[in-house]
Motif scaffolding. Structure first.
Motif, PDB file in Angstrom:
ATOM      1  N   SER A  23      59.646 -20.341 -80.512  1.00  0.00           N
ATOM      2  CA  SER A  23      60.862 -20.422 -81.327  1.00  0.00           C
ATOM      3  C   SER A  23      60.754 -19.561 -82.581  1.00  0.00           C
ATOM      4  O   SER A  23      59.721 -19.600 -83.270  1.00  0.00           O
ATOM      5  CB  SER A  23      61.104 -21.866 -81.765  1.00  0.00           C
ATOM      6  OG  SER A  23      61.631 -22.587 -80.701  1.00  0.00           O
ATOM      7  N   ILE A  24      61.801 -18.870 -82.876  1.00  0.00           N
ATOM      8  CA  ILE A  24      61.879 -18.129 -84.146  1.00  0.00           C
ATOM      9  C   ILE A  24      62.167 -19.162 -85.236  1.00  0.00           C
ATOM     10  O   ILE A  24      63.038 -20.031 -85.053  1.00  0.00           O
ATOM     11  CB  ILE A  24      63.030 -17.091 -84.081  1.00  0.00           C
ATOM     12  CG1 ILE A  24      62.760 -16.055 -82.986  1.00  0.00           C
ATOM     13  CG2 ILE A  24      63.248 -16.416 -85.430  1.00  0.00           C
ATOM     14  CD1 ILE A  24      63.947 -15.155 -82.674  1.00  0.00           C
ATOM     15  N   PRO A  25      61.445 -19.101 -86.384  1.00  0.00           N
ATOM     16  CA  PRO A  25      61.725 -20.070 -87.449  1.00  0.00           C
ATOM     17  C   PRO A  25      63.206 -20.043 -87.844  1.00  0.00           C
ATOM     18  O   PRO A  25      63.821 -18.970 -87.895  1.00  0.00           O
ATOM     19  CB  PRO A  25      60.853 -19.603 -88.613  1.00  0.00           C
ATOM     20  CG  PRO A  25      59.813 -18.732 -88.005  1.00  0.00           C
ATOM     21  CD  PRO A  25      60.391 -18.157 -86.744  1.00  0.00           C
ATOM     22  N   GLN A  26      63.733 -21.235 -88.103  1.00  0.00           N
ATOM     23  CA  GLN A  26      65.163 -21.357 -88.413  1.00  0.00           C
ATOM     24  C   GLN A  26      65.584 -20.460 -89.581  1.00  0.00           C
ATOM     25  O   GLN A  26      66.667 -19.876 -89.575  1.00  0.00           O
ATOM     26  CB  GLN A  26      65.491 -22.835 -88.700  1.00  0.00           C
ATOM     27  CG  GLN A  26      66.971 -23.153 -88.823  1.00  0.00           C
ATOM     28  CD  GLN A  26      67.811 -22.729 -87.599  1.00  0.00           C
ATOM     29  OE1 GLN A  26      67.318 -22.679 -86.473  1.00  0.00           O
ATOM     30  NE2 GLN A  26      69.075 -22.421 -87.833  1.00  0.00           N
TER      31      GLN A  26
ATOM     32  N   ILE B 195      72.506 -20.943 -78.925  1.00  0.00           N
ATOM     33  CA  ILE B 195      71.911 -21.924 -78.003  1.00  0.00           C
ATOM     34  C   ILE B 195      70.393 -21.910 -78.107  1.00  0.00           C
ATOM     35  O   ILE B 195      69.730 -20.993 -77.604  1.00  0.00           O
ATOM     36  CB  ILE B 195      72.376 -21.624 -76.563  1.00  0.00           C
ATOM     37  CG1 ILE B 195      73.904 -21.735 -76.526  1.00  0.00           C
ATOM     38  CG2 ILE B 195      71.729 -22.575 -75.555  1.00  0.00           C
ATOM     39  CD1 ILE B 195      74.522 -21.140 -75.339  1.00  0.00           C
ATOM     40  N   PRO B 196      69.833 -22.926 -78.797  1.00  0.00           N
ATOM     41  CA  PRO B 196      68.382 -22.971 -78.904  1.00  0.00           C
ATOM     42  C   PRO B 196      67.741 -23.876 -77.837  1.00  0.00           C
ATOM     43  O   PRO B 196      66.544 -23.770 -77.567  1.00  0.00           O
ATOM     44  CB  PRO B 196      68.153 -23.587 -80.290  1.00  0.00           C
ATOM     45  CG  PRO B 196      69.393 -24.400 -80.557  1.00  0.00           C
ATOM     46  CD  PRO B 196      70.486 -23.915 -79.659  1.00  0.00           C
ATOM     47  N   ASP B 197      68.540 -24.763 -77.234  1.00  0.00           N
ATOM     48  CA  ASP B 197      67.919 -25.813 -76.412  1.00  0.00           C
ATOM     49  C   ASP B 197      67.716 -25.390 -74.960  1.00  0.00           C
ATOM     50  O   ASP B 197      68.529 -24.693 -74.358  1.00  0.00           O
ATOM     51  CB  ASP B 197      68.743 -27.105 -76.493  1.00  0.00           C
ATOM     52  CG  ASP B 197      70.091 -26.942 -75.832  1.00  0.00           C
ATOM     53  OD1 ASP B 197      70.950 -26.255 -76.427  1.00  0.00           O
ATOM     54  OD2 ASP B 197      70.266 -27.433 -74.699  1.00  0.00           O
ATOM     55  N   LYS B 198      66.583 -25.885 -74.432  1.00  0.00           N
ATOM     56  CA  LYS B 198      66.145 -25.519 -73.078  1.00  0.00           C
ATOM     57  C   LYS B 198      67.156 -25.967 -72.013  1.00  0.00           C
ATOM     58  O   LYS B 198      67.453 -25.229 -71.070  1.00  0.00           O
ATOM     59  CB  LYS B 198      64.768 -26.166 -72.837  1.00  0.00           C
ATOM     60  CG  LYS B 198      64.171 -25.845 -71.491  1.00  0.00           C
ATOM     61  CD  LYS B 198      62.835 -26.526 -71.312  1.00  0.00           C
ATOM     62  CE  LYS B 198      62.199 -26.314 -69.942  1.00  0.00           C
ATOM     63  NZ  LYS B 198      63.037 -26.252 -68.799  1.00  0.00           N
TER      64      LYS B 198
ATOM     65  N   CYS C  35      63.899 -16.880 -73.863  1.00  0.00           N
ATOM     66  CA  CYS C  35      64.203 -16.523 -75.267  1.00  0.00           C
ATOM     67  C   CYS C  35      64.050 -17.738 -76.187  1.00  0.00           C
ATOM     68  O   CYS C  35      64.010 -18.881 -75.732  1.00  0.00           O
ATOM     69  CB  CYS C  35      65.608 -15.934 -75.380  1.00  0.00           C
ATOM     70  SG  CYS C  35      66.946 -17.104 -75.087  1.00  0.00           S
ATOM     71  N   SER C  36      64.021 -17.438 -77.466  1.00  0.00           N
ATOM     72  CA  SER C  36      64.008 -18.518 -78.465  1.00  0.00           C
ATOM     73  C   SER C  36      65.419 -19.082 -78.612  1.00  0.00           C
ATOM     74  O   SER C  36      65.644 -20.287 -78.480  1.00  0.00           O
ATOM     75  CB  SER C  36      63.512 -17.949 -79.796  1.00  0.00           C
ATOM     76  OG  SER C  36      63.843 -18.789 -80.865  1.00  0.00           O
ATOM     77  N   HIS C  37      66.359 -18.196 -78.888  1.00  0.00           N
ATOM     78  CA  HIS C  37      67.765 -18.587 -79.038  1.00  0.00           C
ATOM     79  C   HIS C  37      68.613 -17.629 -78.208  1.00  0.00           C
ATOM     80  O   HIS C  37      68.369 -16.413 -78.227  1.00  0.00           O
ATOM     81  CB  HIS C  37      68.220 -18.467 -80.494  1.00  0.00           C
ATOM     82  CG  HIS C  37      67.586 -19.449 -81.429  1.00  0.00           C
ATOM     83  ND1 HIS C  37      66.237 -19.428 -81.720  1.00  0.00           N
ATOM     84  CD2 HIS C  37      68.116 -20.465 -82.145  1.00  0.00           C
ATOM     85  CE1 HIS C  37      65.967 -20.397 -82.584  1.00  0.00           C
ATOM     86  NE2 HIS C  37      67.089 -21.050 -82.855  1.00  0.00           N
TER      87      HIS C  37
ATOM     88  N   ALA D 242      67.814  -8.058 -85.528  1.00  0.00           N
ATOM     89  CA  ALA D 242      66.653  -8.791 -84.984  1.00  0.00           C
ATOM     90  C   ALA D 242      65.385  -7.974 -85.216  1.00  0.00           C
ATOM     91  O   ALA D 242      64.373  -8.484 -85.714  1.00  0.00           O
ATOM     92  CB  ALA D 242      66.862  -9.083 -83.502  1.00  0.00           C
ATOM     93  N   LYS D 243      65.452  -6.703 -84.879  1.00  0.00           N
ATOM     94  CA  LYS D 243      64.268  -5.838 -85.043  1.00  0.00           C
ATOM     95  C   LYS D 243      63.857  -5.770 -86.511  1.00  0.00           C
ATOM     96  O   LYS D 243      62.676  -5.815 -86.843  1.00  0.00           O
ATOM     97  CB  LYS D 243      64.569  -4.442 -84.495  1.00  0.00           C
ATOM     98  CG  LYS D 243      63.361  -3.556 -84.377  1.00  0.00           C
ATOM     99  CD  LYS D 243      62.475  -3.985 -83.230  1.00  0.00           C
ATOM    100  CE  LYS D 243      61.049  -3.573 -83.421  1.00  0.00           C
ATOM    101  NZ  LYS D 243      60.156  -4.158 -82.414  1.00  0.00           N
ATOM    102  N   SER D 244      64.855  -5.696 -87.396  1.00  0.00           N
ATOM    103  CA  SER D 244      64.538  -5.597 -88.829  1.00  0.00           C
ATOM    104  C   SER D 244      63.818  -6.846 -89.324  1.00  0.00           C
ATOM    105  O   SER D 244      63.078  -6.805 -90.293  1.00  0.00           O
ATOM    106  CB  SER D 244      65.815  -5.354 -89.651  1.00  0.00           C
ATOM    107  OG  SER D 244      66.542  -6.555 -89.818  1.00  0.00           O
ATOM    108  N   LEU D 245      64.056  -7.966 -88.632  1.00  0.00           N
ATOM    109  CA  LEU D 245      63.430  -9.224 -89.053  1.00  0.00           C
ATOM    110  C   LEU D 245      62.119  -9.488 -88.303  1.00  0.00           C
ATOM    111  O   LEU D 245      61.495 -10.528 -88.481  1.00  0.00           O
ATOM    112  CB  LEU D 245      64.411 -10.384 -88.821  1.00  0.00           C
ATOM    113  CG  LEU D 245      65.667 -10.361 -89.713  1.00  0.00           C
ATOM    114  CD1 LEU D 245      66.729 -11.332 -89.191  1.00  0.00           C
ATOM    115  CD2 LEU D 245      65.305 -10.705 -91.153  1.00  0.00           C
ATOM    116  N   GLY D 246      61.750  -8.574 -87.409  1.00  0.00           N
ATOM    117  CA  GLY D 246      60.454  -8.684 -86.739  1.00  0.00           C
ATOM    118  C   GLY D 246      60.487  -9.378 -85.391  1.00  0.00           C
ATOM    119  O   GLY D 246      59.442  -9.786 -84.883  1.00  0.00           O
ATOM    120  N   PHE D 247      61.650  -9.521 -84.802  1.00  0.00           N
ATOM    121  CA  PHE D 247      61.675 -10.045 -83.432  1.00  0.00           C
ATOM    122  C   PHE D 247      62.536  -9.172 -82.540  1.00  0.00           C
ATOM    123  O   PHE D 247      63.050  -8.138 -82.968  1.00  0.00           O
ATOM    124  CB  PHE D 247      62.052 -11.529 -83.388  1.00  0.00           C
ATOM    125  CG  PHE D 247      63.211 -11.953 -84.241  1.00  0.00           C
ATOM    126  CD1 PHE D 247      63.014 -12.407 -85.530  1.00  0.00           C
ATOM    127  CD2 PHE D 247      64.499 -11.910 -83.742  1.00  0.00           C
ATOM    128  CE1 PHE D 247      64.082 -12.801 -86.321  1.00  0.00           C
ATOM    129  CE2 PHE D 247      65.582 -12.317 -84.511  1.00  0.00           C
ATOM    130  CZ  PHE D 247      65.367 -12.767 -85.813  1.00  0.00           C
TER     131      PHE D 247
END
Ligand SMILES: Cc1cc2nc3c(=O)[nH]c(=O)nc-3n(C[C@H](O)[C@H](O)[C@H](O)COP(=O)(O)O)c2cc1C
Length: 199
Positions: free
Chosen positions: A20-23, A50-53, A72-74, A143-148
């Motif tokens: 998971s990516i931190p909130q 959508i974060p849930d499995k 994916c995480s979200h 996303a890339k700018s934030l490291g994911f």
């Protein structure tokens, strides 16, 4: 990372590690998306997060079981919002709340109302979808700018998504953006030479 590097290093990720990516980081991405540009600033989009499995598992078959959905995480489901007139009303209020002269705000938004009235339902959807892709652009580079990592995806059944996510008919799933930490390696970028792209 500067923007040039972000654009070069971002890639359409095929598999994520499931972490998971931190909130707090997700929130930063949502802000980057929220700041996207749109025609008249009408912002005709709704992005379902959508974060849930359980939901991702339900959506996987409606996405040709592409591995990004479950790993994916979200999962961000970019939907075009056909409630354009509602957004225009909201925008008028927002303009006034932010200091616009009410008469001028009405004049300006009436121009948008005329524009909206001139569109068939089909054109309105196509127009809203075009705007939605601008927000998607912010998402993949953001996303890339934030490291994911992320993957823009059109390989899914929009009607099935709308049903599973219980969306109203004016909210049309248009393009997906799963985010997370990629486990695959980016392939070398294949792009047409600039002589063929720019005239
Ligand atoms: C609108 C759009 C839809 C896409 N749909 C999918 C998809 O359903 N599945 C997938 O694996 N990749 C999908 N891609 C990723 C592209 O194949 C990828 O962006 C392209 O090959 C260029 O590679 P790069 O993004 O790694 O530079 C899509 C890309 C875009 C922009």
């Amino acid at each position: 990372m500067n923007f040039e590097k972000i654009v070069q290093e971002r890639y359409a990720t095929k598999t994520f590690d499931g972490k998971s990516i931190p909130q707090s980081e997700v929130e930063k991405l949502l802000e980057i998306i929220r700041y996207a540009s749109s025609s008249f600033n009408i912002q005709p989009w709704i992005i379902k997060i959508i974060p849930d499995k359980e939901t991702k598992d339900k959506l996987s078959p409606a996405s040709f079981d592409q591995p990004q959905i479950k790993s994916c995480s979200h999962l961000l489901v970019f939907c075009a919002n056909k409630n354009v007139s509602e957004n225009i009303d909201k925008l008028e209020k927002l303009m006034i709340a932010n200091g616009s002269d009410p008469e001028k705000a009405r004049e300006y938004t009436n121009m948008m109302r005329d524009f909206e009235k001139g569109m068939t339902d089909e054109k309105k959807l196509a127009w809203a979808q075009r705007q939605t892709y601008i927000a998607l652009g912010n998402a993949i580079n953001g996303a890339k700018s934030l490291g994911f990592d992320s993957c823009p995806m059109e390989g899914f059944d929009s009607d099935a998504y709308a049903k599973i996510l219980n969306l109203s008919s004016n909210i049309v799933p248009t393009v997906l953006c799963p985010i997370g930490y990629g486990t695959d390696k980016p392939k070398p970028k294949l792009r047409f030479p600039k002589e063929e792209v720019f005239m």
